[in-house]
Design a protein around this motif. Sequence first.
Motif, PDB file in Angstrom:
ATOM      1  N   ASP A 115      43.779  40.696  42.117  1.00  0.00           N
ATOM      2  CA  ASP A 115      44.911  39.769  42.136  1.00  0.00           C
ATOM      3  C   ASP A 115      45.021  39.085  43.494  1.00  0.00           C
ATOM      4  O   ASP A 115      45.282  37.879  43.581  1.00  0.00           O
ATOM      5  CB  ASP A 115      46.221  40.494  41.825  1.00  0.00           C
ATOM      6  N   ARG A 175      44.687  35.066  44.230  1.00  0.00           N
ATOM      7  CA  ARG A 175      45.755  34.353  44.955  1.00  0.00           C
ATOM      8  C   ARG A 175      45.200  33.636  46.170  1.00  0.00           C
ATOM      9  O   ARG A 175      45.497  32.467  46.421  1.00  0.00           O
ATOM     10  CB  ARG A 175      46.873  35.334  45.366  1.00  0.00           C
ATOM     11  N   GLU A 184      50.019  44.390  45.326  1.00  0.00           N
ATOM     12  CA  GLU A 184      48.985  43.563  44.694  1.00  0.00           C
ATOM     13  C   GLU A 184      47.681  44.341  44.628  1.00  0.00           C
ATOM     14  O   GLU A 184      47.337  45.049  45.565  1.00  0.00           O
ATOM     15  CB  GLU A 184      48.811  42.318  45.588  1.00  0.00           C
TER      16      GLU A 184
END
Length: 174
Positions: free
Chosen positions: A77, A81, A73
């Motif tokens: 990102d 999240r 990731e």
Amino acid sequence: MFRYCPSCASQNIRFERNRVFRCPDCGFTYYHTTAAATGCVISVGKTIMLLVRAKEPARGKLDLPGGFVDPGEGALDGLRRECREEIGWDPPEDPVLFASFPNTYPYKNITYNTCDLFFTVRAPLLRREDLRPEPKEIADIRFIEPGLVDLDELAFESTRRAVTAFIKYQTGQF
């Protein structure tokens, strides 16, 4: 972290230079390196959003939305999240990176060294009702003017440094 070598079970495993485990018996090597983590200063009008931590470490202290970046990731990102997981909200625009600081994160008898990346995003229309805090993670959400934040109430040293840097960033002193 290791009492026995995970490869051969030898008790001769050594922790060297505060970052690498080595087994002289089988050659096993494990680097306990720095983990990436994120935090986001969300500006809501003249205030910023701070979360009250519901779990250790630093339970009851103030923190920014964010957390560890997962394998595979990117930082942005991971931040998005974490915002979805912690407060049920996804920033409507890309947050802007404004600071990075080293930190330590003690968890279950292991101290993780982290490189904390701090972003900021404006959300002038965001309301408390728009948020769905995860109760196992977040005890409360507060909106506080940056200059009125009690730095001693912040959970981590890197968060204190980030809020201080954000105030400078906001006023063009950065």
